[in-house]
Scaffold this motif. Structure first.
Motif, PDB file in Angstrom:
ATOM      1  N   LYS A 206       9.640  -2.904  11.227  1.00  8.59           N
ATOM      2  CA  LYS A 206       8.414  -3.406  11.856  1.00  8.59           C
ATOM      3  C   LYS A 206       7.184  -3.090  11.012  1.00  8.59           C
ATOM      4  CE  LYS A 206       5.734  -3.092  16.146  1.00  8.59           C
ATOM      5  NZ  LYS A 206       5.675  -2.469  17.501  1.00  8.59           N
ATOM      6  N   THR A 207       7.176  -1.914  10.388  1.00 12.51           N
ATOM      7  CA  THR A 207       6.000  -1.459   9.639  1.00 12.51           C
ATOM      8  C   THR A 207       5.943  -2.046   8.236  1.00 12.51           C
ATOM      9  OG1 THR A 207       6.146   0.629  10.858  1.00 12.51           O
ATOM     10  CG2 THR A 207       4.742   0.608   8.905  1.00 12.51           C
ATOM     11  N   ALA A 208       7.095  -2.331   7.641  1.00 11.35           N
ATOM     12  CA  ALA A 208       7.148  -2.748   6.243  1.00 11.35           C
ATOM     13  C   ALA A 208       6.291  -3.975   5.931  1.00 11.35           C
ATOM     14  CB  ALA A 208       8.605  -2.988   5.826  1.00 11.35           C
ATOM     15  N   ASP A 212       3.171  -3.947   3.309  1.00  7.22           N
ATOM     16  CA  ASP A 212       3.175  -4.815   2.132  1.00  7.22           C
ATOM     17  C   ASP A 212       1.909  -5.661   2.080  1.00  7.22           C
ATOM     18  OD1 ASP A 212       4.938  -5.989  -0.137  1.00  7.22           O
ATOM     19  OD2 ASP A 212       4.221  -7.754   0.944  1.00  7.22           O
ATOM     20  N   GLU A 213       1.485  -6.187   3.221  1.00 14.89           N
ATOM     21  CA  GLU A 213       0.259  -6.986   3.268  1.00 14.89           C
ATOM     22  C   GLU A 213      -0.951  -6.146   2.882  1.00 14.89           C
ATOM     23  OE1 GLU A 213      -2.241  -9.819   6.423  1.00 14.89           O
ATOM     24  OE2 GLU A 213      -0.458  -8.705   7.079  1.00 14.89           O
ATOM     25  N   TRP A 214      -0.976  -4.879   3.343  1.00 11.96           N
ATOM     26  CA  TRP A 214      -2.079  -3.973   3.003  1.00 11.96           C
ATOM     27  C   TRP A 214      -2.130  -3.715   1.502  1.00 11.96           C
ATOM     28  CZ3 TRP A 214      -1.926   1.213   1.183  1.00 11.96           C
ATOM     29  CH2 TRP A 214      -3.153   1.881   1.206  1.00 11.96           C
ATOM     30  N   VAL A 215      -0.972  -3.482   0.899  1.00  7.38           N
ATOM     31  CA  VAL A 215      -0.915  -3.225  -0.540  1.00  7.38           C
ATOM     32  C   VAL A 215      -1.373  -4.451  -1.317  1.00  7.38           C
ATOM     33  CG1 VAL A 215       0.631  -2.771  -2.492  1.00  7.38           C
ATOM     34  CG2 VAL A 215       0.886  -1.477  -0.356  1.00  7.38           C
ATOM     35  N   ARG A 216      -0.937  -5.649  -0.894  1.00 10.21           N
ATOM     36  CA  ARG A 216      -1.286  -6.879  -1.614  1.00 10.21           C
ATOM     37  C   ARG A 216      -2.771  -7.208  -1.478  1.00 10.21           C
ATOM     38  NH1 ARG A 216       3.291  -7.411  -4.742  1.00 10.21           N
ATOM     39  NH2 ARG A 216       5.044  -6.794  -3.426  1.00 10.21           N
ATOM     40  N   TYR A 218      -5.008  -5.252  -2.390  1.00 11.29           N
ATOM     41  CA  TYR A 218      -5.618  -4.656  -3.582  1.00 11.29           C
ATOM     42  C   TYR A 218      -5.222  -5.494  -4.798  1.00 11.29           C
ATOM     43  CZ  TYR A 218      -6.818  -0.665  -0.697  1.00 11.29           C
ATOM     44  OH  TYR A 218      -7.355   0.141   0.281  1.00 11.29           O
ATOM     45  N   ASP A 219      -5.844  -5.210  -5.917  1.00  9.88           N
ATOM     46  CA  ASP A 219      -5.609  -6.003  -7.124  1.00  9.88           C
ATOM     47  C   ASP A 219      -4.271  -5.624  -7.750  1.00  9.88           C
ATOM     48  OD1 ASP A 219      -5.716  -7.499  -9.397  1.00  9.88           O
ATOM     49  OD2 ASP A 219      -7.316  -6.349 -10.372  1.00  9.88           O
ATOM     50  N   THR A 220      -3.265  -6.448  -7.534  1.00 10.43           N
ATOM     51  CA  THR A 220      -1.941  -6.222  -8.119  1.00 10.43           C
ATOM     52  C   THR A 220      -1.634  -7.242  -9.210  1.00 10.43           C
ATOM     53  OG1 THR A 220      -0.883  -7.607  -6.419  1.00 10.43           O
ATOM     54  CG2 THR A 220      -1.065  -5.238  -5.961  1.00 10.43           C
ATOM     55  N   SER A 221      -2.659  -7.931  -9.681  1.00 13.85           N
ATOM     56  CA  SER A 221      -2.454  -8.983 -10.674  1.00 13.85           C
ATOM     57  C   SER A 221      -1.843  -8.401 -11.954  1.00 13.85           C
ATOM     58  CB  SER A 221      -3.784  -9.663 -11.009  1.00 13.85           C
ATOM     59  OG  SER A 221      -4.726  -8.722 -11.496  1.00 13.85           O
ATOM     60  N   GLY A 222      -0.871  -9.132 -12.498  1.00 15.70           N
ATOM     61  CA  GLY A 222      -0.235  -8.724 -13.735  1.00 15.70           C
ATOM     62  C   GLY A 222       0.756  -7.589 -13.590  1.00 15.70           C
ATOM     63  N   LEU A 223       1.053  -7.183 -12.357  1.00 16.62           N
ATOM     64  CA  LEU A 223       1.942  -6.054 -12.131  1.00 16.62           C
ATOM     65  C   LEU A 223       3.184  -6.478 -11.352  1.00 16.62           C
ATOM     66  CD1 LEU A 223      -0.651  -3.334 -11.057  1.00 16.62           C
ATOM     67  CD2 LEU A 223       0.552  -3.456 -13.244  1.00 16.62           C
ATOM     68  N   GLU A 224       4.294  -5.822 -11.643  1.00 20.27           N
ATOM     69  CA  GLU A 224       5.509  -5.984 -10.846  1.00 20.27           C
ATOM     70  C   GLU A 224       5.492  -4.895  -9.775  1.00 20.27           C
ATOM     71  OE1 GLU A 224      10.362  -5.544 -11.344  1.00 20.27           O
ATOM     72  OE2 GLU A 224       9.126  -6.022 -13.115  1.00 20.27           O
ATOM     73  N   VAL A 225       5.242  -5.293  -8.515  1.00 24.93           N
ATOM     74  CA  VAL A 225       5.015  -4.334  -7.435  1.00 24.93           C
ATOM     75  C   VAL A 225       6.058  -4.529  -6.340  1.00 24.93           C
ATOM     76  CG1 VAL A 225       3.392  -3.512  -5.691  1.00 24.93           C
ATOM     77  CG2 VAL A 225       2.533  -4.278  -7.907  1.00 24.93           C
ATOM     78  N   THR A 226       6.691  -3.453  -5.942  1.00 22.02           N
ATOM     79  CA  THR A 226       7.563  -3.461  -4.767  1.00 22.02           C
ATOM     80  C   THR A 226       7.025  -2.446  -3.767  1.00 22.02           C
ATOM     81  OG1 THR A 226       9.053  -1.777  -5.697  1.00 22.02           O
ATOM     82  CG2 THR A 226       9.589  -4.090  -6.117  1.00 22.02           C
ATOM     83  N   THR A 227       7.228  -2.713  -2.483  1.00 29.50           N
ATOM     84  CA  THR A 227       6.784  -1.786  -1.437  1.00 29.50           C
ATOM     85  C   THR A 227       7.975  -1.374  -0.584  1.00 29.50           C
ATOM     86  OG1 THR A 227       6.261  -3.575   0.122  1.00 29.50           O
ATOM     87  CG2 THR A 227       4.496  -2.854  -1.374  1.00 29.50           C
ATOM     88  N   ARG A 228       7.876  -0.176  -0.031  1.00 33.46           N
ATOM     89  CA  ARG A 228       8.976   0.331   0.786  1.00 33.46           C
ATOM     90  C   ARG A 228       8.421   1.317   1.810  1.00 33.46           C
ATOM     91  NH1 ARG A 228      14.601   0.541  -0.114  1.00 33.46           N
ATOM     92  NH2 ARG A 228      15.663   2.142   1.122  1.00 33.46           N
ATOM     93  N   VAL A 229       9.001   1.301   3.001  1.00 30.12           N
ATOM     94  CA  VAL A 229       8.641   2.228   4.071  1.00 30.12           C
ATOM     95  C   VAL A 229       9.905   2.942   4.530  1.00 30.12           C
ATOM     96  CG1 VAL A 229       7.712   2.476   6.402  1.00 30.12           C
ATOM     97  CG2 VAL A 229       6.724   0.777   4.832  1.00 30.12           C
ATOM     98  N   GLU A 230       9.833   4.278   4.613  1.00 28.79           N
ATOM     99  CA  GLU A 230      10.960   5.057   5.123  1.00 28.79           C
ATOM    100  C   GLU A 230      10.433   6.153   6.039  1.00 28.79           C
ATOM    101  OE1 GLU A 230      13.637   6.692   2.281  1.00 28.79           O
ATOM    102  OE2 GLU A 230      13.946   4.784   1.236  1.00 28.79           O
ATOM    103  N   GLU A 231      11.169   6.429   7.093  1.00 29.00           N
ATOM    104  CA  GLU A 231      10.804   7.516   7.999  1.00 29.00           C
ATOM    105  C   GLU A 231      11.521   8.786   7.567  1.00 29.00           C
ATOM    106  OE1 GLU A 231      11.987   8.488  12.455  1.00 29.00           O
ATOM    107  OE2 GLU A 231      10.501   6.849  12.389  1.00 29.00           O
ATOM    108  N   GLY A 232      10.805   9.900   7.579  1.00 25.80           N
ATOM    109  CA  GLY A 232      11.420  11.174   7.216  1.00 25.80           C
ATOM    110  C   GLY A 232      10.367  12.194   6.839  1.00 25.80           C
ATOM    111  N   ASP A 233      10.836  13.388   6.510  1.00 26.77           N
ATOM    112  CA  ASP A 233       9.926  14.416   6.022  1.00 26.77           C
ATOM    113  C   ASP A 233       9.205  13.885   4.793  1.00 26.77           C
ATOM    114  OD1 ASP A 233       9.070  17.386   5.764  1.00 26.77           O
ATOM    115  OD2 ASP A 233       9.925  16.895   3.801  1.00 26.77           O
ATOM    116  N   ALA A 234       7.873  13.904   4.822  1.00 25.31           N
ATOM    117  CA  ALA A 234       7.096  13.190   3.803  1.00 25.31           C
ATOM    118  C   ALA A 234       7.394  13.681   2.388  1.00 25.31           C
ATOM    119  CB  ALA A 234       5.603  13.321   4.113  1.00 25.31           C
ATOM    120  N   ALA A 235       7.267  14.983   2.157  1.00 30.18           N
ATOM    121  CA  ALA A 235       7.438  15.497   0.798  1.00 30.18           C
ATOM    122  C   ALA A 235       8.842  15.229   0.271  1.00 30.18           C
ATOM    123  CB  ALA A 235       7.121  16.992   0.763  1.00 30.18           C
ATOM    124  N   GLN A 236       9.845  15.544   1.070  1.00 28.33           N
ATOM    125  CA  GLN A 236      11.222  15.366   0.620  1.00 28.33           C
ATOM    126  C   GLN A 236      11.564  13.890   0.413  1.00 28.33           C
ATOM    127  OE1 GLN A 236      13.221  17.813  -0.351  1.00 28.33           O
ATOM    128  NE2 GLN A 236      11.493  19.174   0.067  1.00 28.33           N
TER     129      GLN A 236
END
Length: 295
Positions: A206-208, A212-216, A218-236
């Motif tokens: 649901k969040t992904a 992804d829309e939030w990231v796009r 920003y200026d991502t022109s000329g870049l190969e960008v992938t986005t990912r969302v995972e639930e869990g302990d943040a640092a680990q």
């Protein structure tokens, strides 16, 4: 990320390797390098100070010269100080540096006492951006991981991460580690059951698209960008995702310099910066205003 980088060095192997990371980055971004060695006053015998300083100045100057080139200007400074981290902060602040570079020590003795603690201290007071340099990956890297959420301060880290990737020609992985419900109290219990596993995956799906829309945005022109969302302990979760993506550096935001932030910066940012095996770039979400130029 052009401008001036202040590179902390104690002339030991790890800081020399960190200097190499900073120099490789500077060659790509056009930055100037200022090599700064803070000699702790309390650990140096007064009778030996003058001779030591002569030797240290020569070695720091030689280190700076070894990284100078057609596209990289370097300078060298040595100071006798009471507080190494504060002196490093003051040097960066006074010079209007864009970035402070430190290399953690995995050592014992006076090196651990002095520079082993500097990374922890400078995390709290770094004026703008801090690179915890670990030369475990090639430079320029093929992949960069930007670990952010959708908070206002995270946007600055995302912009700097995208600009860095553009300068280095790297692929970009933008990652959001969602905190599980009840994570502050019962993280393990919250993730135990099959039902909770299904709930977590549904929340990620649901969040992904929103992320992804939030990231796009920003200026991502000329870049190969992938986005990912995972639930869990943040640092680990961030550390695992960086390892799986073979990414370096990890780019993250860190809080502003309020008293509360100095304490709370120890949460995710400090855990990642101290536990990662690759370099970590920390971006202050509210940098101080640059001093007005006179004349």
């Amino acid at each position: 990320m052009s401008g001036l980088y202040v590179v902390a060095t104690d002339l030991y192997p790890s800081s020399r390797q960190g200097a190499a990371v900073a120099a490789a980055l500077a060659r790509r971004t056009g930055a100037e390098l200022d090599f700064f060695c803070a000699v702790p006053r309390d650990l140096v015998d007064a009778g030996a100070l003058e001779g030591l300083l002569t030797t240290v100045r020569e070695e720091v100057s030689a280190l700076a010269a070894s990284h100078a080139g057609e596209h990289v200007r370097t300078s060298a400074h040595v100071a006798v100080v009471r507080d190494v981290a504060q002196a490093l902060h003051d040097r960066a602040e006074g010079a209007g540096a864009e970035l402070v570079v430190v290399a953690p020590q995995g050592a014992t003795g006076w090196k651990k006492l002095v520079f082993g603690s500097v990374t922890e201290q400078i995390l709290r007071i770094a004026p703008r951006m801090l690179l915890v340099a670990r030369p475990r990956r090639p430079m320029p890297p093929e992949d960069i991981l930007i670990a952010v959420d959708r908070s206002p301060g995270a946007g600055r880290a995302l912009r700097h991460g995208l600009d860095l990737a553009r300068a280095l020609g790297s692929r970009v992985h933008v990652f959001w580690a969602l905190r599980p419900p009840g994570a502050l109290l019962h993280l393990r219990e919250a993730l135990d059951s099959t039902e909770d596993f299904k709930r977590a995956r549904a929340r990620e799906r649901k969040t992904a698209p929103v992320f992804d829309e939030w990231v796009r945005g920003y200026d991502t022109s000329g870049l190969e960008v992938t986005t990912r969302v995972e639930e869990g302990d943040a640092a680990q979760t961030i550390l695992l995702r960086a390892r799986l993506a073979h990414a370096s550096p990890i780019v993250m935001g860190m809080p502003g310099k309020s008293r509360a932030a100095e304490i709370l910066v120890g949460s995710v940012a400090r855990q990642v910066a101290t536990a990662a095996t690759q370099s970590v770039l920390l971006v202050r979400d509210r940098p101080p205003k640059r001093p007005a130029r006179r004349g």
